[in-house]
Every structure is written in C-alpha cells, then in structure tokens.
Design an enzyme around this catalytic site. Structure first.
Site, PDB file in Angstrom:
ATOM      1  N   GLY A 104       0.824  -1.206   0.157  1.00 36.18           N
ATOM      2  CA  GLY A 104      -0.076  -0.044  -0.142  1.00 36.18           C
ATOM      3  C   GLY A 104       0.756   1.057  -0.098  1.00 36.18           C
ATOM      4  N   PHE A 105       0.150   2.278   0.177  1.00 33.99           N
ATOM      5  CA  PHE A 105       0.757   3.572   0.151  1.00 33.99           C
ATOM      6  C   PHE A 105       2.106   3.862   1.392  1.00 33.99           C
ATOM      7  CE2 PHE A 105       0.135   7.988   2.218  1.00 33.99           C
ATOM      8  CZ  PHE A 105       1.027   8.714   1.883  1.00 33.99           C
ATOM      9  N   GLY A 130      -3.568  -2.055  -2.196  1.00 33.45           N
ATOM     10  CA  GLY A 130      -2.278  -2.039  -2.673  1.00 33.45           C
ATOM     11  C   GLY A 130      -2.148  -2.419  -3.864  1.00 33.45           C
ATOM     12  N   THR A 184     -10.668  -7.432   8.919  1.00 35.56           N
ATOM     13  CA  THR A 184      -9.165  -7.293   8.698  1.00 35.56           C
ATOM     14  C   THR A 184      -8.483  -6.592  10.082  1.00 35.56           C
ATOM     15  OG1 THR A 184      -9.490  -6.868   6.419  1.00 35.56           O
ATOM     16  CG2 THR A 184      -7.340  -5.785   7.503  1.00 35.56           C
ATOM     17  N   TYR A 237     -14.033   1.336  10.804  1.00 30.54           N
ATOM     18  CA  TYR A 237     -12.544   1.801  10.914  1.00 30.54           C
ATOM     19  C   TYR A 237     -12.220   2.096  12.172  1.00 30.54           C
ATOM     20  CZ  TYR A 237      -8.251   3.736   9.539  1.00 30.54           C
ATOM     21  OH  TYR A 237      -6.840   4.329   9.307  1.00 30.54           O
TER      22      TYR A 237
HETATM   23  N1  LIG Z   1      -2.403   7.247   5.123  1.00 31.21           N
HETATM   24  C1  LIG Z   1      -2.854   7.908   6.134  1.00 31.21           C
HETATM   25  O1  LIG Z   1      -2.990   9.012   6.232  1.00 31.21           O
HETATM   26  C2  LIG Z   1      -3.194   6.906   7.291  1.00 31.21           C
HETATM   27  C3  LIG Z   1      -3.747   7.750   8.685  1.00 31.21           C
HETATM   28  C4  LIG Z   1      -3.771   6.925   9.572  1.00 31.21           C
HETATM   29  C5  LIG Z   1      -3.492   5.630   9.776  1.00 31.21           C
HETATM   30  N2  LIG Z   1      -3.099   4.869   8.719  1.00 31.21           N
HETATM   31  C6  LIG Z   1      -2.939   3.528   8.743  1.00 31.21           C
HETATM   32  O2  LIG Z   1      -1.723   3.114   8.084  1.00 31.21           O
HETATM   33  C7  LIG Z   1      -1.986   1.956   7.437  1.00 31.21           C
HETATM   34  C8  LIG Z   1      -1.580   2.029   5.879  1.00 31.21           C
HETATM   35  O3  LIG Z   1      -2.386   2.990   5.194  1.00 31.21           O
HETATM   36  P1  LIG Z   1      -2.099   3.269   3.825  1.00 31.21           P
HETATM   37  O4  LIG Z   1      -2.634   4.917   3.801  1.00 31.21           O
HETATM   38  O5  LIG Z   1      -0.956   2.845   3.475  1.00 31.21           O
HETATM   39  O6  LIG Z   1      -3.380   2.554   3.047  1.00 31.21           O
HETATM   40  P2  LIG Z   1      -3.554   1.663   1.854  1.00 31.21           P
HETATM   41  O7  LIG Z   1      -4.824   1.397   1.453  1.00 31.21           O
HETATM   42  O8  LIG Z   1      -2.484   2.287   1.045  1.00 31.21           O
HETATM   43  O9  LIG Z   1      -2.707   0.454   2.453  1.00 31.21           O
HETATM   44  C9  LIG Z   1      -3.178  -0.457   3.244  1.00 31.21           C
HETATM   45  C10 LIG Z   1      -2.780  -2.057   2.535  1.00 31.21           C
HETATM   46  O10 LIG Z   1      -3.060  -3.090   3.294  1.00 31.21           O
HETATM   47  C11 LIG Z   1      -3.514  -3.948   2.417  1.00 31.21           C
HETATM   48  N3  LIG Z   1      -4.628  -4.697   2.894  1.00 31.21           N
HETATM   49  C12 LIG Z   1      -5.832  -4.248   3.232  1.00 31.21           C
HETATM   50  N4  LIG Z   1      -6.459  -5.430   3.658  1.00 31.21           N
HETATM   51  C13 LIG Z   1      -5.965  -6.443   3.756  1.00 31.21           C
HETATM   52  C14 LIG Z   1      -6.065  -7.750   4.319  1.00 31.21           C
HETATM   53  N5  LIG Z   1      -7.221  -8.325   4.668  1.00 31.21           N
HETATM   54  N6  LIG Z   1      -5.066  -8.518   4.002  1.00 31.21           N
HETATM   55  C15 LIG Z   1      -3.942  -8.052   3.491  1.00 31.21           C
HETATM   56  N7  LIG Z   1      -3.577  -6.982   3.130  1.00 31.21           N
HETATM   57  C16 LIG Z   1      -4.619  -6.091   3.262  1.00 31.21           C
HETATM   58  C17 LIG Z   1      -4.123  -3.307   1.109  1.00 31.21           C
HETATM   59  O11 LIG Z   1      -4.174  -4.000  -0.037  1.00 31.21           O
HETATM   60  C18 LIG Z   1      -2.819  -2.309   1.080  1.00 31.21           C
HETATM   61  O12 LIG Z   1      -1.967  -2.522   0.504  1.00 31.21           O
HETATM   62  C19 LIG Z   1      -3.467   1.503   7.891  1.00 31.21           C
HETATM   63  O13 LIG Z   1      -3.574   0.389   8.746  1.00 31.21           O
HETATM   64  C20 LIG Z   1      -4.096   2.630   7.879  1.00 31.21           C
HETATM   65  O14 LIG Z   1      -5.066   2.487   8.986  1.00 31.21           O
HETATM   66  C21 LIG Z   1      -2.725   5.740   7.514  1.00 31.21           C
END
Ligand SMILES: NC(=O)c1ccc[n+]([C@@H]2O[C@H](COP(=O)([O-])OP(=O)(O)OC[C@H]3O[C@@H](n4cnc5c(N)ncnc54)[C@H](O)[C@@H]3O)[C@@H](O)[C@H]2O)c1
Length: 425
Positions: A104-105, A130, A184, A237
């Site tokens: 993911g990001f 992702g 998840t 969430y």
């Molecule tokens: N980006 C933000 O601003 C932010 C803010 C607060 C918290 N977060 C946390 O950081 C983490 C990453 O966020 P992100 O922005 O990279 O999001 P994203 O959606 O880009 O990445 C999440 C990744 O998890 C994978 N995923 C989802 N469900 C899954 C499952 N059941 N099994 C395996 N893989 C799974 C997705 O395919 C993806 O690659 C998350 O847990 C999110 O809650 C992010």
C-alpha cells in the site's frame, strides 16, 4: 566510443544477455563444425580424427566459459541496474521483518526504507488497495519476498519484527465493505498478534487518529480517550482500530508480547491512491485536470498533513524504541482548507477555487499533539509542506499520464458521505 559501449551493455537486460550469448555460442559451434568438415574434405587424413577431438574439447571449454560469463555478467548487470542501493548489515544486525499491507501507500515506503537499511523484508498483502507496482522494484532481490495473503487467515512464518499495516485507510475504501474492514482489523490483528507470540516477534500496530473520533479536545494527546460514534458509517474503521489497540495490550499483559502502537494522523505523498478521496489528493487531481478546486463552506476549517517519509522514520524509531504505550505521529502544523487550495493551485499553476455549501459533519479542527514523540523518540516532521506537495504533484501528474495511456481518467471522489453530502478529510 567506450562510453557508448558501456551504455549499450548496461541497457541490456538479463534475457537479452542470455540471448546474445546463446547466439554467439551457436555461431561458434557452427563455425567449428564447418572447419572440421573442410579439413576432412581437404586432407582426407587419419590425423583428422585427432584434430576433430581437439576442436570438440575446445568447443566444450568455450561453451562452459561462455555460460559462466553470461550468468555472472547478467547477475552483475541486473543487480547494479535493477535495485536501489542496499546497505550491508551483519547477521547480528539484520532483522527479518514482516510488513502487512506492505504494497500500500505507507507500507511500500516503509518497505523501501527497511530494504535500503539492509534488512530482510517480507511483504504480505491481499492487494485490496495496494498494488504490486508499489514494490515491483524489489521483486527478485534476495532480501525481499512478496506474499499474496489475506491477514484474516493465519500466517506461519519466522520473523523478528511485524509492522502491521494491513487495513484500508481512506474513507471510500474502508466504507466499501465495512464487514471486511472489521474482520481485517480484528481477526487480522489477532492473527498477527498470535504470530508475534509464537515466534517471539515485536509487533507495531498502525493505528490512527480516528480512534479520537470527532474530538472535543484540541490538539489531541495520547491521554485523550476519544469521542467515537460506535454505529456511524466510519465505525467499522474507528472501532476496528480501537479494538485492535485493545488486543495489542491484552496480548502484552497476558502473553508478554512486545507491542508498539502508532496513532497515525493524515499523511500524503507519492503512491497515494488516485481516488483516495482526501483533501490533498482531491485538490491536486482537480488542479492537474484543470477543474475547480472544491472547498466546502468558507474553507476556514483546519487540517494538518505529514509527508510520508516523516511518518516512515517515526514508525521505525517507534518500533526500535522501548515505548509500549500509544504514540501520535503527525504534523502539528495546521493550515486552513482554503490555504491548501490556494497553495496547490499556485504550485500546479492552474485551476480555480469553487465554494460549495458547508457540509454538516465537517470537523473544524484536526491537529496532533506530538510532544510525546518529540520527547521520547526525538522525532518530528521535517519535510516542509511545499516540498512534499511538489513531490506529490509530480507523482500524480505521472499517474494521470499513465492512466490516460490506459484510457482511464479518475475523477476526485468525495471522501465521506453523510446524507449524500461530502466533506473534507
Ligand atoms: N495514510 C494515512 O493518512 C493513514 C492515517 C492513519 C492511519 N493509517 C494506517 O496506516 C496503514 C496503511 O495505510 P495506507 O494509507 O498505506 O493505506 P493503503 O490502503 O494504501 O494500504 C493498506 C494496505 O493493506 C492491504 N490490505 C487491506 N486489507 C488487507 C487484508 N485483509 N490482508 C492483507 N492486506 C490487506 C491493502 O491491499 C493495502 O496494500 C493502515 O493501517 C491505516 O489504517 C494511515
């Protein structure tokens, strides 16, 4: 001339190298057979058999040498060309690290950092949000492994540290299938904690500022318990992450698992989803596509965004610290939505601002209190907003080009809908 030859060789990939060597080999064998045939024709001598033996031995020797050279050279070229530079770590310092949601990001940037630091990284992802493209530059590297796996199912591997990031993060994505989001964050987190317990690994949970809900305290510090609606559209969430934190501390107290909890605030940067739905990506996409930047209400609401490299540094520092209680990671620098819109408009160099009626549930302020991270980790964001925005604009314009070639142009999405009304995230 020499430079041209070097450029030509370094432009060849593994397959091309092998093909060239195979062609050279065939040409060599064919010419040596022709040579023998001519000798037989010309001399008709008994010594010819001896000559043939010599030529055949020489051929075998050359074949082996060529194969060895092609293998060594193609390995050398693919290593020097393909992968970003990686530090060498001794066995003692090198860790086996699992990153769930690593495609993911945030996860893919964390993968880059840990790989470049010289660790062995296993990325586990079900590719819901992702993409393989985010980590493809590591595929084939001896320190890297990519596993297509859903964390809702148990996982059995040997690791020293687990960064547990798997969860959709942007509102349109986590609201798409609320039950899956809950599974998840609950079953997935239980599975990862179970793995951590079994193999004695330390687990860092990527929690979120959303555990504070619609906060009544500004800025939010880690002592604040939050103000969350347990049955609202975001509950899958918010409550999912809250119970994930509860699980971490239950495993810590009952089973002695080492846990770290990062409460992440809004983050932006390259590899964000095109339809992420948050204010930064919406404004950038609108400006790049020459559309009006839509501001709800007067635009006086504030938001604070950190650049992704700052977050990644914070996550690694927290994982390797001895702080087991939750830590906020975010940028405390607040800007109004209107300031964001104006800045992005001027950086992109086009677009106009359009004011739409105010959204009902749009929080007026969001800002992290990061005193704990500053004091205990020595961490704070260092990337200036403008620098981060410029990098993100470059990324989005490349993505738009890529999408245009594939005949798909995404439209910015309203992130949160309540009674059909969008709001800023
Ligand atoms: N980006 C933000 O601003 C932010 C803010 C607060 C918290 N977060 C946390 O950081 C983490 C990453 O966020 P992100 O922005 O990279 O999001 P994203 O959606 O880009 O990445 C999440 C990744 O998890 C994978 N995923 C989802 N469900 C899954 C499952 N059941 N099994 C395996 N893989 C799974 C997705 O395919 C993806 O690659 C998350 O847990 C999110 O809650 C992010």
């Amino acid at each position: 001339m020499m430079k041209r030859v070097v450029r030509l060789i370094s432009g060849l990939n593994r397959r091309m190298m092998k093909l060239l060597f195979a062609l050279a080999l065939i040409a060599y064998i064919a010419s040596s057979h022709l040579f023998c045939y001519r000798l037989i024709q010309e001399q008709g001598d008994v010594k010819i058999e001896q000559k043939i033996d010599e030529v055949m031995n020489l051929s075998l020797f050359v074949i082996f040498s060529l194969l060895l050279c092609s293998h060594l050279l193609s390995n050398l070229l693919s290593f020097s060309q393909k992968y970003p530079p990686v530090k060498f770590l001794s066995e003692k310092d090198r860790k086996r690290i699992l990153i769930t949601g690593g495609a993911g990001f945030v996860g893919s940037h964390l993968t880059d950092k840990l790989m470049m630091d010289g660790h062995e990284v296993t990325v586990v992802d079900n590719f819901f949000t992702g993409r393989k493209r985010n980590v493809e530059h590591w595929i084939g590297h001896e320190n890297f492994e990519l596993i297509n796996h859903d964390v809702v199912e148990p996982l059995y591997i040997e690791v020293d540290q687990i960064y547990h990031l798997a969860s959709p993060a942007s509102p349109p994505n986590y609201m798409y299938n609320p039950i899956k989001t809950l599974k998840t964050n609950t079953i997935g987190t239980l599975n990862m904690l179970g793995l951590a317990k079994r193999v004695g690994a330390r687990l860092l949970l990527a929690s979120t500022s959303e555990v504070y809900g619609d906060p009544e305290v500004h800025p939010q510090n880690e002592e604040y318990w939050g103000h969350v609606n347990p049955i609202g559209p975001r509950a899958c969430y918010d409550e999912g992450k809250r119970v994930a934190e509860t699980m971490c501390y239950a495993y810590m107290k009952q089973e002695g698992v080492e846990v770290r909890v990062a409460r992440i605030f809004n983050t932006f940067g390259s590899r964000m989803h095109m339809n992420d739905g948050r204010v930064v990506s919406n404004f950038i996409l609108q400006a790049l596509q020459g559309e009006p930047l839509t501001v709800y209400g007067t635009g006086s609401q504030t938001r604070a965004f950190q650049y992704v490299s700052d977050l990644v540094n914070g996550l690694v520092l927290l994982m390797n610290s001895n702080i087991s209680s939750p830590v906020n990671l975010g940028n405390p620098e607040e800007h109004t939505i209107l300031e964001f819109a104006r800045l992005i408009k001027s950086l992109v160099g086009k677009g106009c601002i359009q004011f739409l009626s105010e959204a009902q549930d749009d929080p007026q302020r969001r800002r992290p209190d990061i005193r704990k991270a500053r004091m205990m980790l020595g961490w704070e964001p260092v990337v200036p907003l403008e620098e981060g925005l410029n990098k993100t604009i470059q990324y989005f314009s490349r993505e738009l080009e890529h999408q245009a070639n594939n005949q798909y142009i995404p439209k910015p999405k309203a992130a949160r809908m309540k009674k059909g009304r969008p709001r800023h995230n």
